[in-house]
Design an enzyme around this catalytic site. Structure first.
Site, PDB file in Angstrom:
ATOM      1  N   ARG A 171       0.888  -1.182   0.000  1.00 28.60           N
ATOM      2  CA  ARG A 171       0.000   0.000   0.000  1.00 28.60           C
ATOM      3  C   ARG A 171       0.916   1.219   0.000  1.00 28.60           C
ATOM      4  O   ARG A 171       1.730   1.410   0.912  1.00 28.60           O
ATOM      5  CB  ARG A 171      -0.884   0.010   1.247  1.00 28.60           C
ATOM      6  CG  ARG A 171      -1.541   1.360   1.474  1.00 28.60           C
ATOM      7  CD  ARG A 171      -2.644   1.330   2.494  1.00 28.60           C
ATOM      8  NE  ARG A 171      -3.787   0.611   1.984  1.00 28.60           N
ATOM      9  CZ  ARG A 171      -5.005   0.674   2.534  1.00 28.60           C
ATOM     10  NH1 ARG A 171      -5.235   1.425   3.589  1.00 28.60           N
ATOM     11  NH2 ARG A 171      -6.004  -0.010   2.012  1.00 28.60           N
ATOM     12  N   HIS A 185      -7.620   1.008  -6.246  1.00 25.16           N
ATOM     13  CA  HIS A 185      -7.753   0.104  -5.081  1.00 25.16           C
ATOM     14  C   HIS A 185      -8.436  -1.188  -5.553  1.00 25.16           C
ATOM     15  O   HIS A 185      -9.587  -1.478  -5.214  1.00 25.16           O
ATOM     16  CB  HIS A 185      -8.575   0.801  -3.993  1.00 25.16           C
ATOM     17  CG  HIS A 185      -8.451   0.167  -2.639  1.00 25.16           C
ATOM     18  ND1 HIS A 185      -7.656  -0.935  -2.380  1.00 25.16           N
ATOM     19  CD2 HIS A 185      -9.046   0.482  -1.449  1.00 25.16           C
ATOM     20  CE1 HIS A 185      -7.763  -1.266  -1.114  1.00 25.16           C
ATOM     21  NE2 HIS A 185      -8.598  -0.425  -0.520  1.00 25.16           N
ATOM     22  N   GLN A 242     -10.123  -3.913  -3.099  1.00 23.05           N
ATOM     23  CA  GLN A 242     -11.421  -3.505  -2.565  1.00 23.05           C
ATOM     24  C   GLN A 242     -12.533  -3.797  -3.561  1.00 23.05           C
ATOM     25  O   GLN A 242     -13.591  -4.332  -3.209  1.00 23.05           O
ATOM     26  CB  GLN A 242     -11.399  -1.998  -2.249  1.00 23.05           C
ATOM     27  CG  GLN A 242     -12.712  -1.477  -1.715  1.00 23.05           C
ATOM     28  CD  GLN A 242     -13.069  -2.099  -0.378  1.00 23.05           C
ATOM     29  OE1 GLN A 242     -12.269  -2.053   0.543  1.00 23.05           O
ATOM     30  NE2 GLN A 242     -14.252  -2.684  -0.258  1.00 23.05           N
ATOM     31  N   ASP A 302     -17.812   7.031  -0.694  1.00 21.95           N
ATOM     32  CA  ASP A 302     -16.509   6.925  -0.020  1.00 21.95           C
ATOM     33  C   ASP A 302     -16.233   8.258   0.652  1.00 21.95           C
ATOM     34  O   ASP A 302     -16.930   9.250   0.410  1.00 21.95           O
ATOM     35  CB  ASP A 302     -15.407   6.575  -1.048  1.00 21.95           C
ATOM     36  CG  ASP A 302     -14.138   6.049  -0.384  1.00 21.95           C
ATOM     37  OD1 ASP A 302     -14.100   5.914   0.857  1.00 21.95           O
ATOM     38  OD2 ASP A 302     -13.167   5.782  -1.110  1.00 21.95           O
ATOM     39  N   CYS A 339     -16.395   1.409   1.261  1.00 14.51           N
ATOM     40  CA  CYS A 339     -15.249   0.526   1.539  1.00 14.51           C
ATOM     41  C   CYS A 339     -14.721   0.674   2.963  1.00 14.51           C
ATOM     42  O   CYS A 339     -13.975  -0.175   3.423  1.00 14.51           O
ATOM     43  CB  CYS A 339     -14.139   0.775   0.522  1.00 14.51           C
ATOM     44  SG  CYS A 339     -13.333   2.379   0.690  1.00 14.51           S
ATOM     45  N   ARG A 372     -13.082  -8.880   1.765  1.00 16.83           N
ATOM     46  CA  ARG A 372     -11.671  -8.567   1.503  1.00 16.83           C
ATOM     47  C   ARG A 372     -10.816  -9.802   1.825  1.00 16.83           C
ATOM     48  O   ARG A 372      -9.897 -10.168   1.086  1.00 16.83           O
ATOM     49  CB  ARG A 372     -11.201  -7.374   2.356  1.00 16.83           C
ATOM     50  CG  ARG A 372     -11.817  -6.035   1.988  1.00 16.83           C
ATOM     51  CD  ARG A 372     -11.322  -5.531   0.655  1.00 16.83           C
ATOM     52  NE  ARG A 372      -9.878  -5.394   0.605  1.00 16.83           N
ATOM     53  CZ  ARG A 372      -9.196  -4.332   1.058  1.00 16.83           C
ATOM     54  NH1 ARG A 372      -9.849  -3.296   1.566  1.00 16.83           N
ATOM     55  NH2 ARG A 372      -7.879  -4.272   0.968  1.00 16.83           N
TER      56      ARG A 372
HETATM   57  N1   CP Z   1     -11.051  -0.175   2.646  1.00 21.63           N
HETATM   58  C1   CP Z   1      -9.777  -0.245   3.045  1.00 21.63           C
HETATM   59  O1   CP Z   1      -8.840  -0.415   2.249  1.00 21.63           O
HETATM   60  O2   CP Z   1      -9.620  -0.160   4.401  1.00 21.63           O
HETATM   61  P1   CP Z   1      -8.237   0.074   5.155  1.00 21.63           P
HETATM   62  O3   CP Z   1      -7.746   1.454   4.773  1.00 21.63           O
HETATM   63  O4   CP Z   1      -8.602  -0.011   6.622  1.00 21.63           O
HETATM   64  O5   CP Z   1      -7.261  -0.983   4.739  1.00 21.63           O
END
Ligand code: CP
Length: 308
Positions: A107, A134, A137, A225, A266, A294
């Protein structure tokens, strides 16, 4: 070797196979303790590195637990703990990590960091979020929609608010899974033209609307979001809130969607901003199913990457 960097550059048949395997693994472990290993210990003997340059709850925990359920082990590292792009090149970090681990999930902020890591790694790399996309997700969201409502092909999916990285991956998915995509938000927060054009080039219908009521009318799925990122300045946060206030998903807006429409987010959410509690906790909401999925979809992604 297979990287999972974005949804649009994976074969559509492979994407379908990943969703099918995720569902099969989820069903197979129904009712078992979270910490129990799956019967098929597909990652036995494998070491997975999880690199985080940004905070995370869902991505971090679901990859860690998922790897362990598959019999593998994890190494969780933050960007400040290792020389990722500072102190040595990302290319060198990629070459070194590839000598120690079997798979890397990252990430990061810049998409280029992900791409450089993947170019130089000799083990698979998974995109756990960048500023642009992403995909993990949205794979979980595809699984979640289909669990509740069957095939997503031909359905109307409406993204409400900022055309951000998750929206971009929805556009990638529209081209692969064949659903209609409508994005509603202020014009200057619409998604990058590249994502829209790519979805259209793959045959998906994509509309951009500034009127949220018209956009949401007849939706099968409404997605929201956060309006602000944790790294935005207080001034940007305030101006974003004012700009996006008309795009809050509340009961009135949700009532414009089909009666059996789903609502997704998400997470993490700023409850009372992009969506009200009434919607987040209401009958249309599947936000915690998305979070759970997930885990299952990423287990299938890791198996696909390693062909195990
Ligand atoms: N939705 C998501 O990626 O959550 P986090 O940022 O908690 O990993």
């Amino acid at each position: 070797m297979r990287h999972f960097l974005d949804i649009h550059n994976i074969d559509a048949g492979d994407l379908r196979g990943i969703l099918d395997q995720a569902k099969a693994m989820k069903d197979a472990r129904a009712g078992r303790p979270r910490g129990a290993e799956d019967d098929a210990r597909a990652l036995a003997g494998r070491m997975v590195a999880l690199l985080f340059e940004k905070p995370s709850t869902r991505t971090r925990v679901s990859f860690d637990v998922g790897t362990r359920q598959l019999g593998g082990r994890t190494l969780i590292l933050s960007g400040s703990e290792i020389h990722l792009g500072h102190g040595e090149t990302i290319a060198d970090t990629a070459r070194v990590l590839s000598r120690y681990v079997d798979l890397v999930m990252i990430r990061t902020f810049e998409e280029e960091s992900l791409l450089e890591l993947a170019r130089h790694a000799t083990v698979p790399v998974i995109n756990g979020l960048t500023n642009r996309t992403h995909p993990c997700q949205v794979m979980a969201d595809m699984m979640t929609f289909e669990e509740h409502r069957g095939p997503i092909a031909g359905k109307k999916v409406v993204w409400v608010g900022d055309g951000n990285n998750v929206c971009a991956s929805f556009l990638h998915a529209a081209g692969q899974f064949g659903f209609e995509m409508v994005v509603t938000g202020p014009e200057d927060l619409h998604p990058e033209a590249e994502f829209v054009e790519l979805a259209r080039a793959r045959g998906a219908s994509v509309d951009l609307h500034s009127d949220p009521v018209k956009a949401v009318t007849g939706a099968d799925l409404v997605v929201a979001d956060t309006w602000v990122s944790m790294h935005d300045s207080p001034a940007i946060k305030e101006s974003r809130r004012q700009q996006l206030e008309p795009y809050q998903v509340n009961a009135e807006l949700m009532a414009r969607a089909k009666p059996n429409a789903l609502f997704m987010h998400c997470l993490p959410a700023h409850r009372g901003e992009e969506a009200t509690d009434e919607v987040m906790d209401g009958p249309h909401s599947v936000i915690f199913d998305e979070a759970e999925n997930r885990l299952h979809v990423q287990k299938a992604l890791m198996r696909w990457c390693l062909d195990v």
